[in-house]
Scaffold this motif. Structure first.
Motif, PDB file in Angstrom:
ATOM      1  N   ALA A  20      -0.728   0.539 -11.685  1.00 45.57           N
ATOM      2  CA  ALA A  20      -1.813  -0.232 -11.066  1.00 45.57           C
ATOM      3  C   ALA A  20      -2.361   0.483  -9.837  1.00 45.57           C
ATOM      4  N   ALA A  21      -3.678   0.391  -9.669  1.00 38.97           N
ATOM      5  CA  ALA A  21      -4.331   1.024  -8.516  1.00 38.97           C
ATOM      6  C   ALA A  21      -3.879   0.336  -7.231  1.00 38.97           C
ATOM      7  N   ILE A  22      -3.690   1.116  -6.191  1.00 38.42           N
ATOM      8  CA  ILE A  22      -3.191   0.612  -4.920  1.00 38.42           C
ATOM      9  C   ILE A  22      -3.871   1.385  -3.796  1.00 38.42           C
ATOM     10  N   PRO A  23      -4.162   0.773  -2.655  1.00 39.89           N
ATOM     11  CA  PRO A  23      -4.821   1.504  -1.578  1.00 39.89           C
ATOM     12  C   PRO A  23      -3.882   2.512  -0.913  1.00 39.89           C
ATOM     13  N   VAL A  24      -4.462   3.587  -0.443  1.00 39.11           N
ATOM     14  CA  VAL A  24      -3.746   4.594   0.347  1.00 39.11           C
ATOM     15  C   VAL A  24      -4.288   4.552   1.766  1.00 39.11           C
ATOM     16  N   ILE A  25      -3.379   4.474   2.732  1.00 37.17           N
ATOM     17  CA  ILE A  25      -3.760   4.462   4.138  1.00 37.17           C
ATOM     18  C   ILE A  25      -3.462   5.840   4.707  1.00 37.17           C
ATOM     19  N   ALA A  26      -4.491   6.543   5.164  1.00 42.08           N
ATOM     20  CA  ALA A  26      -4.325   7.886   5.726  1.00 42.08           C
ATOM     21  C   ALA A  26      -4.232   7.789   7.243  1.00 42.08           C
ATOM     22  N   VAL A  27      -3.102   8.250   7.797  1.00 37.67           N
ATOM     23  CA  VAL A  27      -2.885   8.171   9.234  1.00 37.67           C
ATOM     24  C   VAL A  27      -2.298   9.485   9.730  1.00 37.67           C
ATOM     25  N   GLY A  28      -2.099   9.557  11.050  1.00 34.37           N
ATOM     26  CA  GLY A  28      -1.554  10.757  11.657  1.00 34.37           C
ATOM     27  C   GLY A  28      -2.648  11.665  12.187  1.00 34.37           C
ATOM     28  N   GLY A  29      -2.246  12.594  13.039  1.00 35.87           N
ATOM     29  CA  GLY A  29      -3.219  13.495  13.640  1.00 35.87           C
ATOM     30  C   GLY A  29      -3.958  14.365  12.647  1.00 35.87           C
ATOM     31  N   PRO A  44      -4.644   8.162  14.329  1.00 38.63           N
ATOM     32  CA  PRO A  44      -3.856   9.249  14.932  1.00 38.63           C
ATOM     33  C   PRO A  44      -2.568   8.799  15.595  1.00 38.63           C
ATOM     34  N   VAL A  45      -2.486   7.529  16.006  1.00 37.74           N
ATOM     35  CA  VAL A  45      -1.283   7.041  16.694  1.00 37.74           C
ATOM     36  C   VAL A  45      -0.661   5.862  15.946  1.00 37.74           C
ATOM     37  N   ALA A  46      -0.814   5.842  14.625  1.00 39.71           N
ATOM     38  CA  ALA A  46      -0.264   4.739  13.832  1.00 39.71           C
ATOM     39  C   ALA A  46       1.242   4.632  13.979  1.00 39.71           C
ATOM     40  N   CYS A  61       0.840  -1.195   0.000  1.00 40.64           N
ATOM     41  CA  CYS A  61       0.000   0.000   0.000  1.00 40.64           C
ATOM     42  C   CYS A  61       0.876   1.245   0.000  1.00 40.64           C
ATOM     43  N   ILE A  62       0.225   2.397  -0.179  1.00 35.52           N
ATOM     44  CA  ILE A  62       0.850   3.701   0.008  1.00 35.52           C
ATOM     45  C   ILE A  62       0.333   4.261   1.329  1.00 35.52           C
ATOM     46  N   VAL A  63       1.224   4.827   2.120  1.00 32.32           N
ATOM     47  CA  VAL A  63       0.817   5.428   3.392  1.00 32.32           C
ATOM     48  C   VAL A  63       1.034   6.932   3.331  1.00 32.32           C
ATOM     49  N   ALA A  64       0.026   7.698   3.731  1.00 26.15           N
ATOM     50  CA  ALA A  64       0.129   9.150   3.856  1.00 26.15           C
ATOM     51  C   ALA A  64      -0.024   9.493   5.327  1.00 26.15           C
ATOM     52  N   ASP A  65       1.067   9.888   5.956  1.00 26.29           N
ATOM     53  CA  ASP A  65       1.081  10.219   7.376  1.00 26.29           C
ATOM     54  C   ASP A  65       1.118  11.728   7.522  1.00 26.29           C
ATOM     55  N   VAL A  66       0.025  12.304   8.006  1.00 26.06           N
ATOM     56  CA  VAL A  66      -0.093  13.753   8.133  1.00 26.06           C
ATOM     57  C   VAL A  66       0.136  14.142   9.586  1.00 26.06           C
ATOM     58  N   GLY A  67       1.250  14.786   9.848  1.00 27.72           N
ATOM     59  CA  GLY A  67       1.568  15.248  11.190  1.00 27.72           C
ATOM     60  C   GLY A  67       1.240  16.713  11.366  1.00 27.72           C
ATOM     61  N   GLY A  68       1.891  17.339  12.317  1.00 29.58           N
ATOM     62  CA  GLY A  68       1.641  18.750  12.568  1.00 29.58           C
ATOM     63  C   GLY A  68       2.365  19.662  11.606  1.00 29.58           C
ATOM     64  N   THR A  69       3.472  19.181  11.035  1.00 28.31           N
ATOM     65  CA  THR A  69       4.311  20.018  10.186  1.00 28.31           C
ATOM     66  C   THR A  69       4.444  19.479   8.771  1.00 28.31           C
ATOM     67  N   THR A  70       4.538  18.165   8.620  1.00 29.26           N
ATOM     68  CA  THR A  70       4.750  17.572   7.301  1.00 29.26           C
ATOM     69  C   THR A  70       3.795  16.419   7.043  1.00 29.26           C
ATOM     70  N   THR A  71       3.677  16.063   5.778  1.00 27.41           N
ATOM     71  CA  THR A  71       3.003  14.841   5.349  1.00 27.41           C
ATOM     72  C   THR A  71       4.048  13.951   4.699  1.00 27.41           C
ATOM     73  N   ASP A  72       4.244  12.770   5.265  1.00 27.41           N
ATOM     74  CA  ASP A  72       5.221  11.816   4.744  1.00 27.41           C
ATOM     75  C   ASP A  72       4.482  10.711   4.006  1.00 27.41           C
ATOM     76  N   ILE A  73       4.898  10.478   2.765  1.00 26.47           N
ATOM     77  CA  ILE A  73       4.226   9.501   1.905  1.00 26.47           C
ATOM     78  C   ILE A  73       5.242   8.478   1.432  1.00 26.47           C
ATOM     79  N   GLY A  74       4.934   7.192   1.666  1.00 27.27           N
ATOM     80  CA  GLY A  74       5.866   6.145   1.283  1.00 27.27           C
ATOM     81  C   GLY A  74       5.158   4.869   0.895  1.00 27.27           C
TER      82      GLY A  74
END
Length: 521
Positions: A396-405, A427-429, A263-276
């Motif tokens: 190819a289509a792939i799921p995105v997991i949205a996490v973080g505060g 929020p606490v992934a 999957c792709i993970v989008a982690d949205v924090g207070g300052t940045t969004t990290d995608i991997g």
């Protein structure tokens, strides 16, 4: 039961994990000294679950990367390069001046090192090494970097032994233990590691004290860049390998919470969004040199795209065009955001006004027009979607997991994405990722096939990776190979580069606290 803690720039999160179930969690503000916030989060979770059932604590921290970025709290380093003097590009070449000034004590090039075949380039200049060590400043760290040391580390090891005889107990980092092929990048990584070592001792001791303060006498581990953990002795020796543990924990935690191994993970924090990208449950590692605070390095680190977008990002409008970030109020969100009575318009304010988040007082952002908040969110959604596309390896289509505060700012739909998932403990992934981490080890070296078969060298690499994982704290019967590469070198006949990574379950042996602190020191 394990406790996982992750220290971010804005928040410090902690969870208690019983098997695959989160039984307690907390999110607290990261404090200026970091350790106070860790102690607070740890105490909050322990108060909910007690101490008896806890088997281990795993912590991921931003202190080391912050020290490098800020060029503060770093030790002076003496570099000894084993090569053919003189060198056109000497140690610290192209370093940002403030960082070089904070780290550089002395840099030397002496005879030694190896050729790409593993044969000695020339004999080690032992007299020069002894003189360098004898006249080196007190309290400095030493780095030894030799040409092609990942192929043959003998020269580096010989220099280390000389250093120890002249100055017993000196702290020495060998470049072949940190980075890969690529002399300057590997040397740079070793220098940063050496500069962080004294700080690592203080940080680890503080973490161990925090466990003792709440009555925990259990093993303490630090999460590292590849999604695994290391014991205190390894963390003290190689703090650079924990420097990207924040985004790595988020990637692992998101995959665990959503039960998605690819999957792709989008982690949205207070300052940045990290995608991997997560493959097989582990973050995809970067295959290129990494720029760390302006310094090129080549140690293992996750391939992450970072955007200057977070819950605390400043929002502005100029000539009808909206902008979001990269400036952020960070850990002062609850002081400065409009919904908390502050005077700064942040992305969290926009999300509350749009009904995406329920924090603070919505009445304080009721004046924000729907047309304006809509344009801000479209802008954010488009930038995140572009970064997701960059992180993908195929169409190819792939799921995105949205996490973080700040996960609420990730759109529900985007091109090339099969679904956007939001786990229950999003929020606490990052803390979940720390708690679920395995123990791992990697072998990455060049083998000659002139007198040995490919199967033989692969078997040797697998065995060594297995042994290293056990040495790092994995239960022997659970160790498995999760990644393997065999790349023949076109420019060198009968030679191949082999990279093998092994992981295993975290052991539950409980060493006395005195042993843990001794290992940390």
């Amino acid at each position: 039961m394990r406790i996982g803690i992750d220290v971010g720039g804005t928040n410090t999160d902690a969870v208690a994990l019983d098997g695959e179930r989160v039984v307690a969690w907390t999110k607290t503000t990261t404090t200026a000294d970091v350790l106070t916030g860790v102690a607070t989060a740890l105490a909050a979770v322990v108060a909910q679950v007690g101490t008896a059932a806890v088997e281990a604590v795993v912590i991921g921290t931003t202190q080391f990367v912050n020290a490098v970025v800020e060029a503060r709290r770093l030790a002076p380093v003496v570099v000894i390069r084993l090569a053919t003097p003189p060198q056109t590009l000497e140690p610290f070449t192209d370093w940002p001046p403030p960082l070089a000034a904070a780290v550089r004590a002395r840099a030397h090039v002496v005879g030694g090192g190896h050729q790409f075949t593993g044969e000695p380039l020339q004999a080690l200049d032992a007299d020069a090494v002894r003189e360098i060590v004898r006249t080196a400043p007190e309290g400095c760290e030493f780095v030894v970097s030799g040409t092609f040391s990942p192929v043959n580390p003998d020269a580096e090891c010989e220099a280390r032994d000389l250093i120890d005889r002249v100055r017993p107990g000196a702290s020495v980092t060998l470049s072949h233990q940190i980075g890969r092929l690529g002399m300057l990048e590997r040397e740079n990584a070793a220098i940063l590691n050496a500069a962080l070592r004294p700080l690592a001792v203080r940080v680890i001791t503080g973490f161990a004290d925090a466990l003792a303060d709440v009555g925990l006498d259990v093993p303490l581990f630090l999460s590292q860049n590849d999604g695994t953990v290391m014991n205190l002795a390894l963390a003290r020796a190689f703090p650079i390998l924990t420097i990207a543990s924040g985004p790595t924990n988020s990637l692992r935690g998101a995959a665990f919470e959503s039960a998605e191994t690819d999957c792709i993970v989008a982690d949205v924090g207070g300052t940045t969004t990290d995608i991997g990208l997560v493959q097989g449950g582990f973050p995809r590692e970067s295959a290129i040199a990494i720029d760390l605070a302006g310094v090129r390095t080549n140690f293992r680190i996750p391939d992450v795209v970072s955007l200057g977008i977070g819950g605390g990002s400043l929002v502005a409008q100029h000539d009808g065009e909206v902008s979001v970030g990269p400036e952020s109020v960070g850990h002062r969100l609850t002081e400065r955001a409009l919904v908390f009575g502050g005077d700064t318009l942040t992305l969290t304010d926009v999300a509350v006004a749009a009904g995406l988040a329920d924090v603070g007082d919505p009445a304080l952002v009721a004046h924000l027009e729907a047309e304006f908040t809509g344009r801000v969110l479209v802008h954010v959604h488009e930038r995140i979607a572009e970064a997701v596309e960059r992180a993908k390896l195929s169409a190819a289509a792939i799921p995105v997991i949205a996490v973080g505060g700040g996960a609420f700012v990730v759109g529900d739909e985007m091109p090339g994405v099969s679904a956007v998932l939001r786990p229950g403990h999003a929020p606490v992934a990052n803390a979940v990722g720390a708690a679920t981490a395995n123990v791992g080890a990697e072998v990455d070296r060049i083998y000659s096939l002139a007198e040995r078969s490919r199967d033989d060298v692969l078997a040797e690499a697998r065995l060594r990776a297995h042994e290293r994982a056990v040495e790092a704290g994995a239960v022997a019967g659970t160790v498995r190979i999760v990644d393997e590469e065999d790349l023949p070198l076109a420019y060198l006949q009968h030679t191949t580069r082999v990279r093998v990574r092994a992981v295993g379950d975290l052991g539950t042996f409980v060493p006395p606290r005195e042993e843990q602190l001794h290992a940390a020191r």
